[in-house]
Design an enzyme around this catalytic site. Structure first.
Site, short mmCIF file in Angstrom:
data_model
loop_
_atom_site.label_atom_id
_atom_site.label_comp_id
_atom_site.label_asym_id
_atom_site.label_seq_id
_atom_site.Cartn_x
_atom_site.Cartn_y
_atom_site.Cartn_z
N LYS A 1 0.45 -3.49 0.28
CA LYS A 1 0.60 -2.31 1.13
C LYS A 1 1.26 -2.71 2.45
O LYS A 1 0.97 -3.77 3.00
CB LYS A 1 -0.80 -1.72 1.39
N SER B 1 -3.91 7.08 1.67
CA SER B 1 -2.67 6.55 2.16
C SER B 1 -2.03 5.46 1.28
O SER B 1 -0.83 5.23 1.39
CB SER B 1 -2.88 5.97 3.56
N SER C 1 -8.61 6.01 1.23
CA SER C 1 -7.20 5.69 1.01
C SER C 1 -6.92 4.76 -0.17
O SER C 1 -5.76 4.58 -0.55
CB SER C 1 -6.59 5.07 2.27
#
Lengths: 504, 495
Positions: free
Chosen positions: B78, B158, B182
């Protein structure tokens, strides 16, 4: 033995206004940089005078994802300082973020301790004169990060930022509004500095910014302060202004004086003092507002979620307490009560821990009062002439002690001792050996002195006759004999012999 | 080997160890898959040179015979994780051009274990969002589509890029972070497994901070076993993070014995919400049934303060974010606005931040500044902190009653269309987190497991919430659920 001598409080300073008398009420927030090798949360060096931005870690310049880790040594110094101010140590404290934007504050917040400081209430005795001292209550001490330095005068269009100081550990020592005059304020800062230097927690170097003060000043009519102390109701006092970031005792005094007069002028003019932050301009001798009201900050304090509450153990605090050195008040009291020094001399000798240590080493097994006189009058005077600190003294405590021993043993006169001191100061060496090698020993052999006396009388028959008429003139012969013997003759013996030979 | 990118971490590990396949081959297969999947917008920065170099080193280690489980496993990272020398910008324009000189502890742990970095993954800007649409790169796209409908769907957020990449077999696993859901919500939206461990299990050092007291790294994988393997390699005590727990990391995979007989599974009645789609309701009931069939004791429990969790979360998280994001000021790194003659530092801040932050980030920074401001602190921030303590106490009480894990839906809906919420009240987007934020507020571990498909053929997830520091037991319960649901569906490839 008492920890401190007994004192009476000084009179509050009174300023005569055009209309009436006014008193000052002063509280200080002193920022003391902790003497530590590493910063409060980053491990970067704290060395003063490094190249700009040399002492900066990823944490200090707030790179993304960087986290603070508390420096245990700094915590210990804050606790030591708290104990030195006889303050309550809070076993649980916590760190908060104080949010504001400035280029020398890379995180956009300062990590501080608003809600739960590590040190609670304490007290400082501010000695003003023998027998007179102000007791100033300490409200709290908390730890916080220092900011960096913005430099605006190196380029017409750009500002530069040096982050070397960013994140260095400060202790903010907050007093109650117990200080009643400019001199007291300066003396208070001086006393804090002295205590912290004894403790080794802050070097107290004001020039380098290790010790800075924000000063809160208000004025009130006589009697109002006493009402405040009785009731605890601060509304009895006037509106205060905070003068920021003072790094000299002289400026602190001047700024308070100016600020008080400014406030008095406003009040006597029928106006009201605005509570605001001001800066002191030593060139102009005035204070001016630091920022307009629109710029007033809302710091949005909240607990720093990167740091857990700080929990320390009573046992650890007790260990620190057990390792504390003797502090100025106790040392001064001991010098007075045990060694018999005057309070004034004891105060002079305990002003710096190094001087006190020097004195104590030199005084061990000797007459303390005599040693104190030598240290204060001769040594301090001579060092001041050369601009030297006591730690750089060319004469060691053992050497000074040696000189004093020679006087006490009757081997040299006080006068010779002064000359000997100068020799030891400039050339070094063992005082007793110097006395022997240079034939400085006091002549106590009455035979030799008698011969010298007889010779002087014989050479000055007219003087001798006058002296027989007027015995007061015998002193002239004593001086001549002293001269003839190079000052080494025992003056008392000379005097007796002169009088004998002249038949007085 | 063709399609090695479709392997699970566990299978790849076995094949790598058997020298059935090399790490370099496996890595190349993934790099090819990534090359073909531009339409998914999952990877925002590829690192093929680093990947192949790491794969070679992994092969050497594997040849040595004592390589750790993650050795040679290609992963996506990420964009919130700082990776040394590689763009790391939290999908924000304000970190334009930022390449850190340091490596986050979690990714460092993975590379030390021999894992291979394929590149950086899309996400919502600063992890603020539930649809990946706040990314400065544009959204990642869900590899799943509704049956007979080509509408692009959100992979969730996210960690949307992480979820899309794993679901589309672009990598074997991906790191994610979870502040309010997330990891779990995107995992649910894309039919994969996502675990958020106990707060303090993974070091936060080197992860761009959103809300420090809630942020926690975790793994998105194709199976519960993979989640156990990958998580174990990620976590561990880190003296550089004061909130990292100094606890030993057990072997999570060893806990997967599939036996939950006699274990208490709690069903919190407060998670039954008005207007919840019937499919979700049914899925939840089926999940509970499956746990019961596996021998667990399924009990109703009460978590009375659940209803206050979402508002409390949307006070605390923005408050912390408003301070955490203050460092992005254009002074030292990242984007800096151009100034006109005569403009000063205030203009630099205002312009830089206005240009660098997207609207959702700006909104949260403003909310955060507001709730912390003088006069509102007690009403908002302090109240939210109290609510948070009560929520944590709810869970403690349930666990004290012997509950081992709590079963809930992961999300109140399946993946929605990209752009669908564009003009909606932001609170509607925030409602995505309604089942997940309680876990972050209480610092608990939780895992989302794919449990079925909805009527449109989209995956739905169930969430299991575990006791603190007991990820092993949690993963074991998830493992049982995974086996029972028998979820094997994959998105039909369209990209």
């Amino acid at each position: 033995m008492p920890d401190a001598l007994s004192y009476t409080a000084p009179e509050a300073k009174v300023i005569r206004g055009a209309v009436s008398d006014w008193e000052l009420v002063i509280g200080l927030e002193v920022h003391a940089q902790v003497s530590s090798q590493a910063k409060l949360f980053s491990g970067a060096s704290t060395r003063f005078g490094a190249e700009p931005n040399a002492n900066v870690s990823f944490v200090d310049c707030a790179m993304p994802g960087m986290l603070p880790v508390l420096n245990e040594y700094c915590v210990e110094q804050a606790v030591r300082t708290g104990l030195g101010l006889k303050a309550q140590i809070n076993l649980v404290s916590a760190f908060d973020r104080k949010n504001y934007f400035y280029p020398d504050l890379p995180q956009g917040y300062q990590i501080s301790q608003l809600y739960h400081p590590i040190v609670g209430e304490g007290e400082v005795i501010v000695d003003m004169a023998p027998g007179i001292a102000r007791r100033v209550r300490i409200e709290r001490i908390h730890m916080e990060q220092d900011a960096g330095k913005s430099i605006h005068d190196m380029d017409p269009r750009l500002s530069f930022v040096d982050l070397n100081r960013t994140g260095v550990c400060l202790m903010e020592i907050v007093s109650r509004p117990d200080i009643r005059g400019p001199e007291e304020a300066a003396a208070y800062v001086g006393k804090l500095r002295r205590i912290m230097r004894y403790l080794g927690t802050c070097d107290g170097n004001m020039q380098n910014g290790s010790l800075r003060a924000d000063v809160n000043v208000s004025v009130c009519r006589p009697g109002a302060y006493e009402r405040y102390r009785e009731t605890g109701d601060a509304s009895a006092l006037g509106t205060r202004c905070e003068i920021k970031n003072m790094n000299s005792m002289r400026f602190i005094q001047q700024a308070i004086e100016h600020e008080a007069r400014r406030q008095i002028a406003i009040l006597e003019d029928g106006g009201a003092v605005d509570q605001e932050t001001r800066l002191y301009d030593p060139d102009k001798g005035e204070t001016r507002p630091m920022r307009s009201k629109e710029e007033a900050h809302d710091y949005r304090y909240f607990p720093d979620p990167d740091l857990l509450p700080l929990e320390i153990e009573q046992g650890w605090v007790d260990d620190i307490r057990a390792g504390l050195p003797e502090l100025p008040d106790a040392k001064k009291a001991r010098f007075v009560t045990e060694i018999g020094l005057s309070e004034y001399d004891a105060g002079v000798l305990t002003a710096e821990v190094e001087a006190a240590d020097y004195f104590e080493q030199a005084a061990r097994g000797r007459d303390g009062k005599q040693v104190a006189n030598w240290v204060i009058n001769d040594l301090f005077g001579r060092l001041a002439k050369d601009g030297l600190e006591i730690t750089a003294s060319p004469v060691s405590p053992a050497q000074l002690g040696g000189i004093i021993d020679l006087i006490a043993g009757g081997e040299i006169s006080g006068k010779i001792a002064k000359a000997l001191f100068e020799i030891v100061y400039t050339e070094g060496g063992d005082p007793a050996e110097i006395v022997a090698a240079r034939n400085m020993r006091q002549v106590t052999d009455t035979g030799a002195i008698a011969a010298a006396v007889e010779q002087v009388i014989a050479e000055n028959p007219a003087q001798a006759e006058k002296a027989r008429q007027n015995p007061k003139l015998a002193g002239w012969f004593v001086g001549q004999v002293m001269k003839a013997t190079g000052g080494k003759a025992n003056p008392k013996a000379v005097n007796e012999l002169v009088r004998g030979k002249l038949g007085l | 080997m063709a399609e090695a990118n479709r392997l699970t971490i566990a299978d790849a590990r076995d094949r790598l160890r058997a020298r059935d396949i090399s790490a370099v081959e496996l890595t190349e297969t993934c790099l090819n898959a990534i090359g073909d999947a531009g339409a998914l917008g999952a990877f925002v920065h590829q690192t093929p040179e680093i990947a192949l170099e790491q794969a070679k080193a992994a092969d050497a280690r594997l040849a040595g015979g004592d390589a750790p489980a993650m050795c040679g496993i290609p992963l996506g990272v990420k964009d919130l994780f700082c990776t040394r020398g590689v763009p790391s910008q939290a999908a924000s324009r304000i970190l334009e051009g930022f390449r850190p000189d340091y490596e986050s502890t979690v990714t460092r742990n993975l590379w030390d274990a021999g894992a291979v970095m394929l590149g950086k993954l899309n996400m919502d800007e600063f992890a603020m969002g539930s649809s990946n649409e706040t990314s400065c790169y544009g959204p990642a796209v869900n590899p799943w589509r509704r049956a007979g409908d080509e509408t692009g769907l959100t992979p969730g957020g996210s960690s949307g890029g992480s979820a899309a990449a794993v679901a589309a077999d672009l990598c074997l696993g991906a790191t994610g972070t979870d502040t309010g859901g997330s990891i779990r919500q995107p995992a649910a939206f894309t039919g994969i497994t996502g675990i958020k461990p106990t707060y303090g299990r993974c070091s936060r050092w080197g992860i761009v901070a959103f809300a420090s007291s809630l942020d926690q790294a975790g793994a998105l994988t194709k199976s519960v076993r993979d989640a156990a393997i990958m998580l174990e390699a990620m976590c561990g005590h880190d003296p550089k993070d004061s909130t990292s727990a100094d606890l030993p990391v057990p072997c999570f995979e060893a806990a997967l014995d599939g036996d939950i007989r006699g274990r208490k599974i709690g069903i919190p009645r407060q998670y039954r919400m008005d207007g919840m789609p019937e499919e979700i309701e049914r899925l939840w009931a089926t999940g509970a049934e499956m746990m019961r069939d596996a021998g667990a004791k399924v009990v109703d429990i009460s978590l009375p303060h659940t209803g206050y969790a979402l508002p409390a979360y949307y006070v605390i998280a923005p408050a912390e974010a408003s301070a955490n994001l203050a460092r992005y000021d254009g002074v030292r790194y990242g984007h800096r606005a151009a100034l006109a003659e005569g403009e000063g530092i205030g203009d630099l801040y205002e312009k830089t931040r206005a240009e660098g932050f997207g609207p959702e980030v700006r909104r949260r920074v403003m909310i955060g500044a507001y709730v912390l401001s003088a006069g509102f602190y007690d009403a908002y921030y302090n109240r939210a902190r109290k609510v948070r303590a009560l929520i944590a106490r709810d869970f403690e009480a349930a666990f004290a009653d012997g509950v081992e894990a709590i079963l809930t839906p992961t999300t109140p809906s399946a993946a929605f269309g990209l752009g669908e919420m564009q003009n909606a009240d932001p609170v509607r987007m925030y409602l995505n987190d309604v089942f997940t934020v309680t876990v972050n507020l209480a610092g608990l571990p939780a895992v989302s497991v794919p449990a079925g498909l909805d009527g449109a053929g989209l995956p739905l997830g169930l969430q299991l919430i575990g006791r603190p520091w007991n990820e092993g037991a949690l993963l074991n319960a998830a493992h049982v659920l995974e086996k029972a649901t028998g979820f094997v569906s994959k998105p039909a490839r369209w990209w």
